[in-house]
Design a protein around this motif. Structure first.
Motif, PDB file in Angstrom:
ATOM      1  N   PRO A  58     -20.795  41.283 -76.297  1.00  0.00           N
ATOM      2  CA  PRO A  58     -21.920  41.064 -77.061  1.00  0.00           C
ATOM      3  C   PRO A  58     -23.512  40.994 -76.271  1.00  0.00           C
ATOM      4  O   PRO A  58     -24.462  41.448 -77.461  1.00  0.00           O
ATOM      5  N   ASP A  59     -23.974  41.407 -74.989  1.00  0.00           N
ATOM      6  CA  ASP A  59     -25.446  41.457 -74.750  1.00  0.00           C
ATOM      7  C   ASP A  59     -25.689  43.262 -74.439  1.00  0.00           C
ATOM      8  O   ASP A  59     -26.897  43.150 -74.121  1.00  0.00           O
ATOM      9  N   ARG A  60     -24.808  43.559 -75.121  1.00  0.00           N
ATOM     10  CA  ARG A  60     -25.027  45.252 -75.154  1.00  0.00           C
ATOM     11  C   ARG A  60     -25.452  46.175 -73.645  1.00  0.00           C
ATOM     12  O   ARG A  60     -25.559  47.400 -73.755  1.00  0.00           O
ATOM     13  N   GLU A  61     -25.093  45.495 -72.573  1.00  0.00           N
ATOM     14  CA  GLU A  61     -24.862  45.461 -71.425  1.00  0.00           C
ATOM     15  C   GLU A  61     -23.707  46.574 -70.908  1.00  0.00           C
ATOM     16  O   GLU A  61     -23.906  47.359 -69.872  1.00  0.00           O
ATOM     17  N   ALA A  62     -22.782  46.367 -71.505  1.00  0.00           N
ATOM     18  CA  ALA A  62     -21.562  46.875 -70.974  1.00  0.00           C
ATOM     19  C   ALA A  62     -20.697  47.929 -71.816  1.00  0.00           C
ATOM     20  O   ALA A  62     -21.048  47.191 -73.160  1.00  0.00           O
ATOM     21  N   LEU A  63     -20.675  49.237 -72.159  1.00  0.00           N
ATOM     22  CA  LEU A  63     -19.973  49.713 -72.861  1.00  0.00           C
ATOM     23  C   LEU A  63     -18.570  51.345 -72.207  1.00  0.00           C
ATOM     24  O   LEU A  63     -19.251  51.063 -71.281  1.00  0.00           O
ATOM     25  N   PHE A  64     -17.354  51.018 -72.371  1.00  0.00           N
ATOM     26  CA  PHE A  64     -16.641  51.798 -72.379  1.00  0.00           C
ATOM     27  C   PHE A  64     -16.170  52.372 -73.566  1.00  0.00           C
ATOM     28  O   PHE A  64     -15.245  52.280 -74.709  1.00  0.00           O
ATOM     29  N   TYR A 119     -26.095  50.328 -79.405  1.00  0.00           N
ATOM     30  CA  TYR A 119     -26.848  50.638 -78.073  1.00  0.00           C
ATOM     31  C   TYR A 119     -27.606  51.548 -77.348  1.00  0.00           C
ATOM     32  O   TYR A 119     -27.240  52.355 -78.345  1.00  0.00           O
ATOM     33  N   ASP A 120     -28.208  51.514 -76.478  1.00  0.00           N
ATOM     34  CA  ASP A 120     -28.734  52.087 -75.886  1.00  0.00           C
ATOM     35  C   ASP A 120     -27.807  53.092 -74.788  1.00  0.00           C
ATOM     36  O   ASP A 120     -27.575  52.231 -74.050  1.00  0.00           O
ATOM     37  N   ILE A 121     -27.782  54.480 -75.280  1.00  0.00           N
ATOM     38  CA  ILE A 121     -26.254  55.279 -74.254  1.00  0.00           C
ATOM     39  C   ILE A 121     -26.778  56.206 -73.643  1.00  0.00           C
ATOM     40  O   ILE A 121     -26.510  56.876 -73.025  1.00  0.00           O
ATOM     41  N   SER A 122     -28.518  55.947 -73.408  1.00  0.00           N
ATOM     42  CA  SER A 122     -29.319  56.546 -72.419  1.00  0.00           C
ATOM     43  C   SER A 122     -28.168  56.990 -71.018  1.00  0.00           C
ATOM     44  O   SER A 122     -28.745  57.751 -70.468  1.00  0.00           O
ATOM     45  N   LYS A 123     -28.212  55.630 -70.478  1.00  0.00           N
ATOM     46  CA  LYS A 123     -27.342  56.359 -69.446  1.00  0.00           C
ATOM     47  C   LYS A 123     -26.010  55.994 -69.371  1.00  0.00           C
ATOM     48  O   LYS A 123     -25.546  55.941 -68.527  1.00  0.00           O
ATOM     49  N   LEU A 124     -25.740  56.437 -70.368  1.00  0.00           N
ATOM     50  CA  LEU A 124     -23.647  56.494 -70.485  1.00  0.00           C
ATOM     51  C   LEU A 124     -23.684  57.482 -69.704  1.00  0.00           C
ATOM     52  O   LEU A 124     -24.542  58.602 -68.985  1.00  0.00           O
ATOM     53  N   GLU A 125     -22.283  57.316 -68.642  1.00  0.00           N
ATOM     54  CA  GLU A 125     -22.230  58.242 -67.962  1.00  0.00           C
ATOM     55  C   GLU A 125     -20.335  58.480 -68.121  1.00  0.00           C
ATOM     56  O   GLU A 125     -19.754  57.795 -68.410  1.00  0.00           O
ATOM     57  N   LYS A 126     -20.105  59.717 -67.777  1.00  0.00           N
ATOM     58  CA  LYS A 126     -18.696  60.442 -67.914  1.00  0.00           C
ATOM     59  C   LYS A 126     -18.177  59.814 -66.957  1.00  0.00           C
ATOM     60  O   LYS A 126     -18.935  60.093 -65.213  1.00  0.00           O
ATOM     61  N   THR A 127     -16.997  59.252 -67.144  1.00  0.00           N
ATOM     62  CA  THR A 127     -16.185  59.234 -65.610  1.00  0.00           C
ATOM     63  C   THR A 127     -15.201  59.975 -65.563  1.00  0.00           C
ATOM     64  O   THR A 127     -14.822  60.738 -65.921  1.00  0.00           O
ATOM     65  N   LYS A 128     -15.016  60.614 -63.576  1.00  0.00           N
ATOM     66  CA  LYS A 128     -14.482  61.850 -63.222  1.00  0.00           C
ATOM     67  C   LYS A 128     -12.778  61.375 -63.965  1.00  0.00           C
ATOM     68  O   LYS A 128     -12.779  60.192 -63.403  1.00  0.00           O
ATOM     69  N   GLN A 129     -12.053  62.195 -64.242  1.00  0.00           N
ATOM     70  CA  GLN A 129     -10.538  61.433 -64.632  1.00  0.00           C
ATOM     71  C   GLN A 129     -10.236  62.511 -63.586  1.00  0.00           C
ATOM     72  O   GLN A 129     -10.265  64.087 -64.262  1.00  0.00           O
ATOM     73  N   LEU A 130      -8.965  62.579 -63.127  1.00  0.00           N
ATOM     74  CA  LEU A 130      -7.364  63.722 -62.376  1.00  0.00           C
ATOM     75  C   LEU A 130      -7.547  63.958 -63.839  1.00  0.00           C
ATOM     76  O   LEU A 130      -5.757  63.435 -64.522  1.00  0.00           O
ATOM     77  N   VAL A 131      -7.391  65.226 -63.941  1.00  0.00           N
ATOM     78  CA  VAL A 131      -6.541  65.943 -65.288  1.00  0.00           C
ATOM     79  C   VAL A 131      -5.662  67.231 -64.458  1.00  0.00           C
ATOM     80  O   VAL A 131      -6.169  67.514 -63.809  1.00  0.00           O
ATOM     81  N   ASN A 132      -4.218  66.861 -64.896  1.00  0.00           N
ATOM     82  CA  ASN A 132      -3.127  67.517 -64.422  1.00  0.00           C
ATOM     83  C   ASN A 132      -3.503  69.118 -65.203  1.00  0.00           C
ATOM     84  O   ASN A 132      -2.964  68.918 -66.061  1.00  0.00           O
TER      85      ASN A 132
END
Length: 181
Positions: free
Chosen positions: A136-142, A168-181
């Motif tokens: 609710p504080d918009r500090e976390a987003l997944f 949300y401010d998504i300017s700092k959103l980062e993509k997560t490196k995933q292991l992709v087979n």
């Protein structure tokens, strides 16, 4: 004790700002109308996130949800430090408890209740293949998916919803490196 002009100015600013505080409060974050917990259970892959201190260096992030005997949800989060394939594994187990009958707002605790957080489901695929989750504080987003990758059109739609619908401010959103087979 006599107040200096700096103290009076500071007090005036606090009173003025405090009086306008309700006007500055963001609208309440809206969640999906309901979540079927049994459909939500299972493994989810983190596709993107707003940076969180507790996730520094985390790659190949997953969350697995299962039912506890008391009806709450067991949360098993894992990641690999720095490298999705060779990184040191890090895990933590917690407990999520629905706040209301919609099951779209959950309180999550880790370390036997020492750390607490809010887990709100903001957007959810009707087939439970992707989700947008925040606080609710918009500090976390997944951005979460049942697979290690997510179709870019869906990803872009979720980002658009995060900004336009949920504020949300998504300017700092980062993509997560995933292991992709």
């Amino acid at each position: 004790m006599k107040q200096t002009w700096i103290q009076k100015l500071a007090l005036s600013a606090v009173l003025t700002f405090g009086a306008s505080l309700p006007a500055l409060t963001a609208a309440e974050l809206q969640t999906v109308p309901s979540v079927n917990v049994s459909q939500y259970l299972g493994k989810w892959y983190e596709i993107a996130r707003l940076p969180q201190v507790f996730q520094l260096g985390c790659t190949a992030v997953t969350a697995e949800y299962s039912l506890n005997d008391d009806g709450s949800v067991k949360v098993f989060n894992s990641c690999r430090f720095l490298d999705p394939e060779k990184g040191f594994p890090i895990t933590i187990t917690g407990k999520a408890t629905p706040v209301d009958e919609s099951n779209s707002k959950l309180d999550v605790t880790f370390f036997n209740g020492l750390t607490k957080g809010k887990y709100w489901v903001l957007e959810l695929d009707p087939e439970y293949q992707w989700a947008l989750v925040g606080e609710p504080d918009r500090e976390a987003l997944f951005v979460l998916s049942r697979a290690p990758t997510l179709d870019d059109a869906i990803y872009q739609d979720l980002l658009k919803a995060a900004v336009e619908k949920h504020g949300y401010d998504i300017s700092k959103l980062e993509k997560t490196k995933q292991l992709v087979n």
